[in-house]
Write a protein that holds these residues in place. Structure first.
Motif, PDB file in Angstrom:
ATOM      1  N   ILE A  85       0.846  -1.016   3.551  1.00 60.13           N
ATOM      2  CA  ILE A  85      -0.150  -0.214   4.017  1.00 60.13           C
ATOM      3  C   ILE A  85      -0.821   0.751   2.987  1.00 60.13           C
ATOM      4  O   ILE A  85      -0.159   1.372   2.316  1.00 60.13           O
ATOM      5  CB  ILE A  85      -0.074   0.594   5.449  1.00 60.13           C
ATOM      6  N   TRP A  86      -2.100   0.531   2.722  1.00 56.38           N
ATOM      7  CA  TRP A  86      -2.884   1.453   1.877  1.00 56.38           C
ATOM      8  C   TRP A  86      -3.677   2.334   2.751  1.00 56.38           C
ATOM      9  O   TRP A  86      -4.694   1.819   3.476  1.00 56.38           O
ATOM     10  CB  TRP A  86      -3.803   0.926   1.046  1.00 56.38           C
ATOM     11  N   LYS A  87      -3.759   3.881   2.854  1.00 55.42           N
ATOM     12  CA  LYS A  87      -4.279   4.551   3.701  1.00 55.42           C
ATOM     13  C   LYS A  87      -5.525   5.107   3.032  1.00 55.42           C
ATOM     14  O   LYS A  87      -5.444   5.480   2.047  1.00 55.42           O
ATOM     15  CB  LYS A  87      -3.483   5.644   4.248  1.00 55.42           C
ATOM     16  N   LEU A  88      -6.638   5.054   3.764  1.00 54.78           N
ATOM     17  CA  LEU A  88      -7.991   5.755   3.216  1.00 54.78           C
ATOM     18  C   LEU A  88      -8.748   6.529   4.418  1.00 54.78           C
ATOM     19  O   LEU A  88      -8.203   6.390   5.504  1.00 54.78           O
ATOM     20  CB  LEU A  88      -8.830   4.571   2.824  1.00 54.78           C
ATOM     21  N   VAL A 117      -5.656   0.606   5.993  1.00 58.84           N
ATOM     22  CA  VAL A 117      -5.894   1.342   7.226  1.00 58.84           C
ATOM     23  C   VAL A 117      -6.669   2.576   6.814  1.00 58.84           C
ATOM     24  O   VAL A 117      -6.366   3.454   5.949  1.00 58.84           O
ATOM     25  CB  VAL A 117      -4.444   1.766   7.679  1.00 58.84           C
ATOM     26  N   ALA A 118      -7.959   2.593   7.503  1.00 64.94           N
ATOM     27  CA  ALA A 118      -8.605   3.444   7.197  1.00 64.94           C
ATOM     28  C   ALA A 118      -9.326   4.314   8.390  1.00 64.94           C
ATOM     29  O   ALA A 118      -8.994   4.156   9.592  1.00 64.94           O
ATOM     30  CB  ALA A 118     -10.079   2.839   6.444  1.00 64.94           C
ATOM     31  N   GLY A 119     -10.125   5.322   8.119  1.00 66.47           N
ATOM     32  CA  GLY A 119     -10.493   6.220   8.991  1.00 66.47           C
ATOM     33  C   GLY A 119     -11.979   5.535   9.713  1.00 66.47           C
ATOM     34  O   GLY A 119     -12.275   4.283   9.343  1.00 66.47           O
ATOM     35  N   PRO A 125      -6.039   6.013  12.499  1.00 64.53           N
ATOM     36  CA  PRO A 125      -5.781   7.047  11.768  1.00 64.53           C
ATOM     37  C   PRO A 125      -4.314   7.627  11.907  1.00 64.53           C
ATOM     38  O   PRO A 125      -3.924   8.620  11.212  1.00 64.53           O
ATOM     39  CB  PRO A 125      -6.555   8.085  12.131  1.00 64.53           C
ATOM     40  N   THR A 126      -3.642   7.222  12.983  1.00 63.69           N
ATOM     41  CA  THR A 126      -2.368   7.789  13.227  1.00 63.69           C
ATOM     42  C   THR A 126      -1.040   6.983  12.425  1.00 63.69           C
ATOM     43  O   THR A 126       0.167   7.334  12.547  1.00 63.69           O
ATOM     44  CB  THR A 126      -1.771   7.849  14.709  1.00 63.69           C
TER      45      THR A 126
END
Lengths: 427, 169
Positions: B7-10, B55-57, B108-109
């Protein structure tokens, strides 16, 4: 019981229903619509479409319904840009696109100036600011190049029937406050997804009082609100513009929403109390009243479909007439279209800008798109009349772009700082 | 239709200018993709692996109609983007280009870097020992996505029509 033909519908529903060949449509249902007009430019258009058309062995469904306008890579100053423009010109010739406007301005401004938009039209554009067409009571929205390929081959597109959010602006905007301020205020209040990809309709005394180019600024920036389209019901102001632009056989009365049509939301505002708004880096949603700002400005930029139409140039000239820009500050002006530039030349507007120290750039998307030569350097502070100030869009990631009205940009150029333009008007 | 990757969070409002920077728009997708997200994550394009998931907002893909934004992610091998909401234009473009985009309230979690698998057919995401359900992609769009996007979908449709035309009545 009402029969089906008298179900109250919003303006958006009425246009979509007509395009879908239906008496009425309900928000949320997915329909297939016939497209009345497909507009695209050099970047989103031929260079992307032609290879796909070749792969499919398909042709343009109706050349008369296509409008091609070069604005992103003009003037072409390098080999890659020249190639893109060449592809557009060849494509227009090979496909007998008679509605081809080459290097005469930005697509969203040229399209109505050439009389292509009419109330009730269902139109798509290969650019996110396509909701600009909604100022004329057309349902117009932006799509990507592959989706445009689908339209160009089939003449159709699917749509989830939108709900309508009504923004009613009562009263009148005060002197020195513009459509741009109004939209920055809404971006600040509702955020970049406040439009929820639905239709946003603007109404009320303040909207009715705006000229067509100011109305275009409103619907143009519906994109920044995250709406699929922005709409303003047509009226006598619309009709007068359309007559002048040479549009034929248009109907004003038929394209009005029903007063009792269900809405997703209604928001009421008092236009008279609105101050000039400035959006801080790096989002149009970072908007606040101009009084909150005092930043030093290196470059003041009046440009793009959002902020360099004739009305915008005149607003800037109102501030700049008889003044000089501050030392160390640069004022760049890229008129939105050739027609706007010619009219500004004829009425002395352009001279007032030049006399104040403005540098006039070509009529193209220019620095707004960040595609070409005009890009802002490292750590530069910019105030711009354009629509977007995302990080790195118009230049270096370290450049800081503030958004404001043409009045605010001109005032900042004079003072070398962000300031309330109303303090400079009439002085 | 399952993948596995990390996962890459943004954050919220990731815009198309940061996904496909304007100054590279005159070039082909390879060049554009090599600058994808560089203003936020300078190493993204050089380290992302096929099968990885973003995985983004909220409001992912805000801004331009440039479809090179989803195309760059697809080109780099990103298997799917999960977000609580997408900008409408980006959402349409992504599916048209064959990039699965899934509306996932819980996005977001979900933590950064976790191994993750996504089944876009069922809208099921597995990450960190948890299973998340996304909103299903509407059937007609799922059919297009299975074909790899609008272009191959149209190609298939036109070929079928031509075959029918060639057959004597």
């Amino acid at each position: 019981m009402r029969n089906s033909s008298s179900i109250p519908q919003t303006l958006a529903q009425k246009i979509v229903a007509c395009a879908a060949g239906r008496e009425s449509v309900a928000p949320g249902e997915i329909v297939t619509c016939k497209v009345d007009l497909a507009m695209f430019h050099d970047s989103s258009g031929p260079r992307r479409l032609q290879p796909m058309l070749e792969r499919l062995g398909a042709k343009v469904w109706d050349a008369n319904k296509v409008v091609l306008i070069t604005d992103h890579y003009v003037p072409a100053n390098d080999d890659d840009s020249r190639k893109i423009i060449r592809i557009a010109r060849d494509w227009a010739r090979d496909n007998q696109i008679k509605n081809f406007y080459d290097s005469v301005g930005i697509c969203h401004v040229v399209l109505p100036q050439k009389g292509h938009l009419k109330p009730g039209m269902f139109a798509v554009g290969g650019d996110s600011h396509s909701p600009t067409g909604g100022a004329f009571g057309a349902y117009m929205f932006g799509i990507g190049a592959t989706e445009m390929l689908g339209v160009v081959v089939t003449g159709e597109i699917w749509l989830k029937v939108p709900q309508t959010i009504l923004m009613r602006w009562n009263g009148r905007l005060s002197a020195g406050v513009t459509a741009k301020d109004l939209m920055l205020f809404l971006c600040g209040k509702f955020g970049l997804d406040g439009g929820q990809y639905q239709a946003v309709e603007f109404a009320g005394e303040a909207i009715a009082a705006l000229d067509m180019q100011e109305r275009m600024t409103i619907t143009n920036m519906s994109a920044e609100l995250g709406a699929q389209t922005g709409l303003i019901a047509p009226d006598e102001t619309t009709a007068a513009y359309l007559r002048q632009a040479g549009a034929q056989d248009f109907d004003i009365a038929a394209w009005q929403g029903d007063a009792d049509a269900p809405l997703l939301a209604t928001h009421e505002f008092d236009a008279a109390t609105l101050s000039p708004q400035i959006a801080a880096p790096h989002s149009p949603a970072n908007a606040a009243a101009v009084g909150d700002y005092n930043e030093r400005i290196d470059i003041a930029y009046i440009g793009a479909c959002t902020g360099a139409k004739l009305t915008d140039l005149r607003a800037a000239a109102q501030v700049l007439r008889g003044k000089k820009i501050a030392q160390g500050t640069e004022l760049l002006v890229g008129p939105a279209s050739k027609q706007d530039q010619d009219e500004a030349q004829a009425d002395g507007t352009l001279q007032a800008l030049v006399d104040a120290g403005a540098k006039i750039l070509p009529t193209s998307c220019g620095a707004c798109a960040g595609y070409g030569d005009y890009r802002f350097g490292e750590n530069i502070n910019v105030i711009s009349s354009t629509a977007r100030n995302f990080k790195g869009r118009m230049g270096a990631a370290s450049s800081r772009v503030f958004l404001g009205s043409p009045y605010s940009v001109a005032a900042a150029a004079v003072q070398g700082r962000i300031c309330d333009p109303r303090d400079l008007l009439g002085k | 239709m399952s993948n596995s990757g990390r996962i890459w969070k943004l954050g919220d409002n990731i815009d198309t200018d940061v996904l496909a920077p304007g100054r590279y728009m005159k070039f082909g997708i390879e060049e554009i993709a090599s600058h994808c997200l560089e203003a936020l994550l300078p190493d993204f394009a050089s380290t992302v692996q096929p099968g990885d998931v973003i995985v983004a907002g909220r409001n992912f893909g805000a801004g331009s109609s440039r479809e090179q934004a989803p195309q760059a992610l697809k080109h780099l091998g990103v298997a799917a983007v999960l977000a609580p909401s997408f900008a409408g234009l980006f959402y349409r473009n992504a599916l048209n280009l064959g990039l699965p985009v899934l509306v996932c309230e819980a996005a977001p979690t979900i933590a950064d870097n976790l191994p993750c698998s996504v089944d876009f057919e069922t809208g099921t995401v597995k990450a960190g020992g948890q299973t998340y359900r996304c909103e299903p992609i509407p059937g007609f769009l799922l059919a297009m996505l299975r074909d790899g996007g609008l272009l191959p979908h149209l190609e298939k449709k036109l070929a079928a029509e031509r075959t029918l035309e060639r057959k004597p009545a």
